[in-house]
Design an enzyme around this catalytic site. Structure first.
Site, PDB file in Angstrom:
ATOM      1  N   GLY A  14      -1.421 -16.304  63.643  1.00  0.00           N
ATOM      2  CA  GLY A  14      -0.889 -17.654  63.466  1.00  0.00           C
ATOM      3  C   GLY A  14      -1.001 -18.450  64.759  1.00  0.00           C
ATOM      4  O   GLY A  14      -1.642 -18.013  65.722  1.00  0.00           O
ATOM      5  N   ALA A  46       1.065 -24.595  57.081  1.00  0.00           N
ATOM      6  CA  ALA A  46       2.064 -25.611  57.445  1.00  0.00           C
ATOM      7  C   ALA A  46       1.613 -27.008  57.040  1.00  0.00           C
ATOM      8  O   ALA A  46       0.525 -27.446  57.393  1.00  0.00           O
ATOM      9  CB  ALA A  46       2.333 -25.555  58.946  1.00  0.00           C
ATOM     10  N   THR A 153      -3.808  -2.941  60.584  1.00  0.00           N
ATOM     11  CA  THR A 153      -2.342  -3.007  60.494  1.00  0.00           C
ATOM     12  C   THR A 153      -1.672  -2.279  61.656  1.00  0.00           C
ATOM     13  O   THR A 153      -1.873  -1.069  61.830  1.00  0.00           O
ATOM     14  CB  THR A 153      -1.873  -2.370  59.160  1.00  0.00           C
ATOM     15  OG1 THR A 153      -2.521  -3.066  58.103  1.00  0.00           O
ATOM     16  CG2 THR A 153      -0.378  -2.461  58.979  1.00  0.00           C
ATOM     17  N   HIS A 228      14.120 -23.427  52.298  1.00  0.00           N
ATOM     18  CA  HIS A 228      13.611 -24.802  52.238  1.00  0.00           C
ATOM     19  C   HIS A 228      14.043 -25.405  50.910  1.00  0.00           C
ATOM     20  O   HIS A 228      13.907 -24.756  49.868  1.00  0.00           O
ATOM     21  CB  HIS A 228      12.079 -24.783  52.350  1.00  0.00           C
ATOM     22  CG  HIS A 228      11.501 -26.130  52.662  1.00  0.00           C
ATOM     23  ND1 HIS A 228      11.480 -27.159  51.749  1.00  0.00           N
ATOM     24  CD2 HIS A 228      10.920 -26.621  53.791  1.00  0.00           C
ATOM     25  CE1 HIS A 228      10.907 -28.218  52.302  1.00  0.00           C
ATOM     26  NE2 HIS A 228      10.565 -27.920  53.548  1.00  0.00           N
ATOM     27  N   GLU A 355       7.582 -17.149  65.177  1.00  0.00           N
ATOM     28  CA  GLU A 355       8.724 -16.908  64.285  1.00  0.00           C
ATOM     29  C   GLU A 355       9.312 -15.507  64.435  1.00  0.00           C
ATOM     30  O   GLU A 355      10.496 -15.293  64.186  1.00  0.00           O
ATOM     31  CB  GLU A 355       8.296 -17.158  62.831  1.00  0.00           C
ATOM     32  CG  GLU A 355       9.461 -17.143  61.858  1.00  0.00           C
ATOM     33  CD  GLU A 355       9.087 -17.582  60.451  1.00  0.00           C
ATOM     34  OE1 GLU A 355       7.987 -18.142  60.257  1.00  0.00           O
ATOM     35  OE2 GLU A 355       9.907 -17.365  59.543  1.00  0.00           O
ATOM     36  N   ARG A 366      16.996 -24.124  61.751  1.00  0.00           N
ATOM     37  CA  ARG A 366      15.942 -24.804  62.503  1.00  0.00           C
ATOM     38  C   ARG A 366      15.776 -26.258  62.072  1.00  0.00           C
ATOM     39  O   ARG A 366      15.811 -26.577  60.886  1.00  0.00           O
ATOM     40  CB  ARG A 366      14.611 -24.070  62.310  1.00  0.00           C
ATOM     41  CG  ARG A 366      13.437 -24.788  62.951  1.00  0.00           C
ATOM     42  CD  ARG A 366      12.182 -23.968  62.908  1.00  0.00           C
ATOM     43  NE  ARG A 366      11.702 -23.674  61.587  1.00  0.00           N
ATOM     44  CZ  ARG A 366      11.010 -24.531  60.838  1.00  0.00           C
ATOM     45  NH1 ARG A 366      10.746 -25.746  61.279  1.00  0.00           N
ATOM     46  NH2 ARG A 366      10.584 -24.167  59.653  1.00  0.00           N
ATOM     47  N   SER A 371       8.936 -25.547  64.286  1.00  0.00           N
ATOM     48  CA  SER A 371       8.400 -24.180  64.358  1.00  0.00           C
ATOM     49  C   SER A 371       7.007 -24.161  64.979  1.00  0.00           C
ATOM     50  O   SER A 371       6.721 -23.325  65.833  1.00  0.00           O
ATOM     51  CB  SER A 371       8.385 -23.510  62.988  1.00  0.00           C
ATOM     52  OG  SER A 371       7.640 -24.262  62.086  1.00  0.00           O
TER      53      SER A 371
HETATM   54  C1  SIN Z   1       7.799 -28.972  55.667  1.00  0.00           C
HETATM   55  O1  SIN Z   1       6.726 -29.536  55.735  1.00  0.00           O
HETATM   56  O2  SIN Z   1       8.731 -29.375  54.991  1.00  0.00           O
HETATM   57  C2  SIN Z   1       7.992 -27.696  56.428  1.00  0.00           C
HETATM   58  C3  SIN Z   1       7.894 -27.958  57.854  1.00  0.00           C
HETATM   59  C4  SIN Z   1       8.832 -27.094  58.611  1.00  0.00           C
HETATM   60  O3  SIN Z   1       9.295 -26.074  58.116  1.00  0.00           O
HETATM   61  O4  SIN Z   1       9.181 -27.455  59.724  1.00  0.00           O
END
Ligand code: SIN
Length: 507
Positions: A14, A46, A153, A228, A355, A366, A371
């Site tokens: 990442g 993202a 892995t 979320h 993360e 957060r 992030s």
């Molecule tokens: C989002 O686009 O809603 C996620 C972005 C984040 O987790 O900061």
């Protein structure tokens, strides 16, 4: 057994991993190993963007981060995050990341939950992560100093006399490979794959946390998992993320009667911090409400959010109705492997970043779009420290070549059952009764793995062992924290966290 040596060994692909590799690659030989394809990361997926301070007088970036984190953040590291944000973005600009701009040529900034002003850069509308990691990959592919091993892995760290010398990994063909390095960096991402409903790739199960903790590194804050609020809820499943930026551009959460769900709940309404919005939606859904994101006020939805429009259309959502059905899902782990501001863990030569690390920067919840920024800022710091302080060659470690063990006589549990347990017991609202029973079940499932060396497990067994191990860390931490705090909510407690009971903020 194949043996590899490098200055810097990175686990994961990442943004944090790629940033360390990029910054180190001019001075060091870097090896990246990742258990899947290099794109299978949260960074790549993202959507929303990356927050950046809007000039020296943008004081509210710091206060917004602290306030979303319920003031449990490591304040020194928040200062670092904010004050080094422009430098991190400059690195991305220099790499050629095509951030979206406005007709006058200045960069377009969006707003998300908990931010008191527009300060979030984005690329490709809602494909920010993809553009950033692709820019890094292009450069790293051309470097003679960087090797990338996909489908490799990480299995067990090589730690001798308190010093990490690298790790043993397993190939897709189940053979072992030894990767020795002066610096070993865990950048294995989040834990969303421990839940059915998640914005993460299902492969993200906290492997780095499992191997670091087993080697003796401290892990903390595992109870703080951010859910979320808006995952696309189509066909009874909630999988893809609908970025908070949609609300930043005018989207409003409504119920089946068209009533605004966040009205009267928080002064920032739809853009309140995530824990508050997610819990409000969760409770409404439990009562039988159907929640949707009303996008009628979002200007040029298809142009601004092409990726989300495509995801919705692929799931049969008719965007002409201007309503996207949503529900909350597991998204981000605020806790993880305890590190300092340079990614150093308790074990010398072992680092964690992104993360998987707990720098304390996010507190207990957060702030949106912090992030990618955390990954960039702290990965740069780690890389610069490594370059500044080269270490002498490490002693050679002998690794025994071992066959996989036969656990066939033991009925092992499945990833599906672990996810069901975690969703039911360590989800958005937790109770002592459910956590205790989950912990007992996890102990039973872990039984067959006791005293079995990790290098002797097959890849499938290793996956189940890691899922169980990390789930146990989460459930134990959630059980110990009896009060509700930030993203950790105890439905059986009337006690809301009293700030004075923790000294110096948590990490
Ligand atoms: C989002 O686009 O809603 C996620 C972005 C984040 O987790 O900061």
């Amino acid at each position: 057994m194949n043996q590899y040596e490098s200055d810097v060994l990175i686990v994961g692909s990442g943004l944090a991993a790629l940033m360390v590799a990029y910054e180190c690659s001019s001075d060091c030989h870097v090896t990246i190993i990742t258990k899947s394809s290099w794109q299978d990361t949260n960074s790549y997926k993202a959507q929303g963007g990356i927050a950046v301070r809007q000039g020296q007088d943008d004081d509210t970036f710091l206060t917004d981060t602290l306030s979303a984190g319920h003031h449990q953040n490591n304040a020194t590291n928040v200062n670092i995050l904010v004050s080094e944000s422009e430098a991190a973005i400059k690195t991305l600009n220099d790499l050629g990341v095509p951030f979206d701009d406005q007709p006058d040529g200045t960069l377009h900034c969006t707003k998300e939950g908990g931010h008191s002003r527009r300060r979030i850069l984005h690329a490709g509308g809602d494909a920010t992560g993809k553009h950033i990691v692709t820019a890094f990959k292009k450069v790293l592919d051309q470097s003679k100093n960087v090797d990338i091993f996909e489908y490799m892995t990480a299995t067990e760290l090589m730690v001798k006399n308190g010093l990490c010398h690298g790790l043993v990994a397993k190939t897709e063909q189940q053979t072992l490979a030894a990767f020795q390095a002066k610096h070993t960096i865990l950048a294995t991402g989040g834990i969303g794959g421990l839940y059915h409903t998640t914005s993460n790739s299902q492969s993200l199960i906290g492997d780095g946390i499992a191997i670091a903790h087993q080697a003796g590194a401290r892990v903390s804050g595992m109870e703080f998992i951010q859910f979320h609020p808006t995952m696309l809820a189509a066909g009874g499943q909630a999988k893809a993320l609908i970025s908070e930026a949609v609300r930043g551009e005018g989207g409003i959460l409504v119920n089946q009667k068209g009533q605004k769900v966040m009205a009267g709940v928080h002064p920032q309404r739809d853009l309140a911090p995530r824990d508050i919005v997610a819990r409000t939606l969760y409770r409404a859904i439990q009562k039988g409400d159907q929640i949707a994101l009303d996008i009628s006020c979002v200007k040029s939805f298809h142009r601004r959010f092409p990726n989300i429009a495509q995801i919705c259309e692929a799931k049969g959502i008719d965007l002409a109705q201007e309503r996207i059905p949503v529900s909350p899902g597991a998204h981000f782990l605020m806790g993880g492997i305890v590190t300092d501001a340079y990614g150093r863990t308790d074990i010398k030569g072992l680092y964690a970043v992104g993360e998987t690390a707990n720098t304390g920067v996010h507190g207990v919840n957060r702030l949106a779009s912090n992030s990618l920024l955390e990954a960039c800022v702290f990965a740069r710091r780690l890389a610069h420290m490594i370059i500044r302080r080269p270490v002498s060659t490490r002693e050679k470690i002998n690794v025994d070549d071992e066959r996989s063990i036969n656990l066939d006589s033991h009925p092992l549990t499945t990833a599906h059952d672990i996810r069901t347990l975690m969703e039911g017991s360590a989800g958005m609202i937790r109770t002592e009764q459910r956590l205790v029973s989950a912990l007992r079940q996890l102990e039973r499932w872990l039984g067959p793995f006791h005293d079995v060396k990790r290098t002797r497990l097959s890849l499938q067994q290793l996956k189940i062992a890691n899922m169980l191990y990390v789930s146990r860390l989460i459930v134990s931490a959630a059980l110990q924290r009896k009060e509700s705090l930030g993203a950790h909510y105890r439905g059986d407690s009337t006690h809301i966290y009293d700030k004075t009971s923790l000294v110096g903020g948590r990490r």
